[in-house]
Scaffold this motif. Structure first.
Motif, mmCIF file in Angstrom:
data_model
loop_
_atom_site.group_PDB
_atom_site.id
_atom_site.type_symbol
_atom_site.label_atom_id
_atom_site.label_comp_id
_atom_site.label_asym_id
_atom_site.label_seq_id
_atom_site.Cartn_x
_atom_site.Cartn_y
_atom_site.Cartn_z
ATOM 1 N N GLY A 293 0.822 -1.202 0.000
ATOM 2 C CA GLY A 293 0.000 0.000 0.000
ATOM 3 C C GLY A 293 0.857 1.253 0.000
ATOM 4 N N GLY A 294 0.192 2.381 0.222
ATOM 5 C CA GLY A 294 0.885 3.665 0.200
ATOM 6 C C GLY A 294 1.948 3.767 1.288
ATOM 7 N N SER A 295 1.703 3.146 2.426
ATOM 8 C CA SER A 295 2.681 3.225 3.516
ATOM 9 C C SER A 295 3.975 2.531 3.126
ATOM 10 C CB SER A 295 2.119 2.571 4.786
ATOM 11 O OG SER A 295 0.872 3.127 5.116
ATOM 12 N N HIS B 22 0.072 12.800 4.589
ATOM 13 C CA HIS B 22 -0.438 11.610 5.282
ATOM 14 C C HIS B 22 0.556 11.144 6.348
ATOM 15 C CE1 HIS B 22 -1.671 7.368 5.795
ATOM 16 N NE2 HIS B 22 -2.853 7.764 5.377
ATOM 17 N N GLY C 129 -3.309 14.932 -4.013
ATOM 18 C CA GLY C 129 -4.576 14.592 -3.371
ATOM 19 C C GLY C 129 -4.337 14.235 -1.909
ATOM 20 N N ALA D 6 -1.274 8.182 -3.270
ATOM 21 C CA ALA D 6 -1.960 6.956 -2.837
ATOM 22 C C ALA D 6 -3.453 7.075 -3.113
ATOM 23 C CB ALA D 6 -1.698 6.694 -1.359
ATOM 24 N N ASP E 98 -1.991 4.023 -4.997
ATOM 25 C CA ASP E 98 -2.638 2.833 -4.446
ATOM 26 C C ASP E 98 -3.721 2.312 -5.397
ATOM 27 O OD1 ASP E 98 -1.309 2.282 -2.104
ATOM 28 O OD2 ASP E 98 -2.801 3.203 -0.774
ATOM 29 N N HIS F 179 -5.360 -0.104 -4.845
ATOM 30 C CA HIS F 179 -6.464 -0.586 -4.001
ATOM 31 C C HIS F 179 -7.351 0.554 -3.469
ATOM 32 C CE1 HIS F 179 -3.661 -0.835 -0.158
ATOM 33 N NE2 HIS F 179 -4.178 0.360 -0.261
HETATM 34 C C1 LIG Z 1 -4.284 5.620 2.181
HETATM 35 C C2 LIG Z 1 -3.257 6.660 2.020
HETATM 36 C C3 LIG Z 1 -1.940 6.425 2.401
HETATM 37 C C4 LIG Z 1 -1.501 5.149 3.055
HETATM 38 O O1 LIG Z 1 -1.625 4.081 2.159
HETATM 39 P P1 LIG Z 1 -1.955 2.599 2.654
HETATM 40 O O2 LIG Z 1 -2.316 1.915 1.388
HETATM 41 O O3 LIG Z 1 -3.105 2.715 3.600
HETATM 42 O O4 LIG Z 1 -0.742 2.066 3.300
HETATM 43 C C5 LIG Z 1 -1.034 7.418 2.180
HETATM 44 N N1 LIG Z 1 -1.391 8.592 1.636
HETATM 45 C C6 LIG Z 1 -2.655 8.857 1.246
HETATM 46 C C7 LIG Z 1 -2.987 10.185 0.635
HETATM 47 C C8 LIG Z 1 -3.637 7.901 1.432
HETATM 48 O O5 LIG Z 1 -4.898 8.158 1.054
#
Ligand SMILES: *Cc1c(COP(=O)(O)O)cnc(C)c1O
Length: 488
Positions: free
Chosen positions: A145-147, A187, A242, A271, A299, A301
């Motif tokens: 994911g984004g993390s 984030h 975003g 993400a 992401d 997802h």
């Molecule tokens: C969801 C999100 C993250 C974290 O990503 P994960 O997929 O939850 O690990 C980081 N930045 C933004 C802007 C997000 O919306």
């Protein structure tokens, strides 16, 4: 056959149960919209789930599937429902759901090698690089994911900064001279990554935002210049395509100019909003800035409706990524024959994971199935539905619009006569009633120091009628709540 026998399943078992699972999948996906958005699992069920020990005796596959249908399927998170608009969790596309099962059947490790899943992941990565106009020399991979994408990117950023200053971060760890810059609306995963990397959150410089919650490039430039004058080493600036809170898009081109001027790595967190910026005409200007990043997190997802988990990290200079993570004995390093069984350089040399799941199949199947234009339509529609919702909120005398960008609308119930200092408590209570009510589902957040109800529309099932029903639900419950509170 005999091998299947050893696992206790005959070919007939596999076929019969796979049909049963296919029916369960279809039932779930088809019936979900007719039920409540959210149904809190009963206390006894939760207690049973948590207290039941693992028994010596197993259960038949039919029993296990019955238990799924009775106990698990009726108590979902809420995403997948047309009136779920909380956090950044999409409805999965059915083909991605089926792809998940197919990927599990193949169950490769996509660490590397010369097999279809490796090449498919390269293809998926390339499709995203194509949208940025990148032609080669980059690296990318699917992560959880984004993390994880942000951690991967910032590790590479640190390695580049360290190497340029004659430091060996891989051997010696972090330096207290490192600094990272992040917008005040960035984030929390950026902070987490900085902490995990040992840079320490005390070394994050928070860049001011403007009135629209966008990072101010001028302030970023000042912070970097001050650090350089102080003998510090700027590692990276983190900007957002975003923000998760309000959907603000930072001025990416100006930020890229500042970073280029000082040789600072620019990481953009896309993400949430990345897919919209990559695909929609209306964000074209932001895309020009996005193409100039050193690294990007997107992401699939979230706004590409791929089942969890599917994150993507792209790094402009693939050599830096490899130098950051490659830790293989010489006999495993594959710089030689890409047609051989070793295949192209292994993904595991460019990131954190060794054994890696076949995430690419679900991402590829959805991108391939929907094509660019269907995706454009779906994402554009989410933005338009959010615009309708924003307009409805703005027109309602008892609602206050607090912030809105991309497909996010933050607002609160503000009934006439309720004093300002009671609004936060009122809206917190209201949010819980909305969430438990089953008609709609929103998240809460803080915008400019006040509590807000937050809708985020990354849900192709959610129509304008659903968005207006969510607004209605908030108003109706808000009025009812006020009545009961006043009566007490
Ligand atoms: C969801 C999100 C993250 C974290 O990503 P994960 O997929 O939850 O690990 C980081 N930045 C933004 C802007 C997000 O919306």
């Amino acid at each position: 056959m005999s091998e299947l026998g050893r696992a206790g399943w005959s070919a007939e078992d596999i076929r019969r149960i796979s049909h049963r699972v296919a029916d369960q999948l279809a039932d779930y996906l088809i019936e979900l919209p007719d039920g409540p958005v959210y149904r809190r699992p009963p206390r006894e069920l939760v207690e049973t789930m948590r207290a039941t020990p693992w028994t010596d005796e197993g259960a038949s596959a039919d029993t296990v599937l019955d238990e799924f249908a009775e106990r698990i399927a009726p108590h979902p998170f809420g995403n997948g429902h047309p009136r779920f608009a909380a956090w950044v969790n999409s409805s999965p596309h059915p083909i991605g759901v089926f792809a998940s099962a197919l990927a599990a059947a193949m169950d490769p490790s996509v660490a590397g090698g010369n097999h279809a899943s490796v090449h498919l992941e390269h293809q998926v990565v390339r499709w995203f690089a194509d949208l940025l106009g990148w032609t080669g020399g980059y690296s990318g991979q699917l992560v959880s994911g984004g993390s994880a994408a942000t951690l991967t990117a910032l590790a590479a950023a640190r390695h580049r900064a360290a190497t340029r200053h004659g430091l060996d971060d891989r051997r010696d760890g972090s330096s207290d001279r490192f600094a990272v810059y992040a917008g005040s609306d960035a984030h929390s995963c950026a902070t987490k990554a900085v902490e995990v990397l040992g840079i320490g959150s005390a070394n994050i410089r928070i860049v001011d935002s403007d009135a629209e919650h966008r990072l101010r490039p001028g302030h970023l430039a000042e912070l970097i210049a001050a650090d350089l004058a102080d003998g510090r080493i700027p590692v990276a600036a983190v900007a957002s395509a975003g923000t998760v809170n309000t959907g603000a898009i930072d001025p990416l081109a100006e930020i890229a100019d500042v970073c280029a001027r000082h040789g600072v790595w620019l990481h953009v967190d896309g993400a949430y909003g990345g897919p919209a910026v990559l695909l929609l005409e209306r964000y074209r200007e932001s895309l020009a800035g996005l193409a100039r990043v050193d690294s990007l997190a997107v992401d699939p997802h979230k706004w590409l409706y791929v089942p969890v988990d599917a994150g993507l990290v792209l790094i402009r200079d693939g050599a830096v990524a490899r130098d950051t993570f490659s830790l293989v004995p010489p006999y495993l390093r594959t710089d030689g024959d890409e047609d051989g069984p070793g295949g192209p350089p292994w993904f595991s040399e460019f990131g954190l994971e060794q054994t890696r799941p076949f995430r690419a199949l679900k991402v590829w199947m959805q991108l391939r199935h929907l094509g660019r234009s269907r995706y454009r339509e779906l994402i554009e529609r989410d933005v338009e539905v959010a615009e309708q919702m924003r307009a409805a909120v703005a027109q309602a005398p008892d609602l206050e619009l607090l912030a809105s960008g991309m497909s996010i609308v933050c607002f609160r119930h503000r009934p006439v006569g309720l004093p300002e200092d009671q609004l936060d408590a009122h809206n917190r209570g209201l949010l819980e009633q909305v969430q438990l009510g089953g008609r709609s589902f929103l998240a809460g957040t803080i915008v400019d120091s006040v509590f807000a109800l937050r809708a985020c529309i990354v849900n192709p099932l959610l129509s304008t009628a659903d968005a207006l029903a969510i607004v209605d639900d908030v108003q109706a419950r808000g009025v009812a709540r006020l009545r009961t509170v006043r009566r007490q």
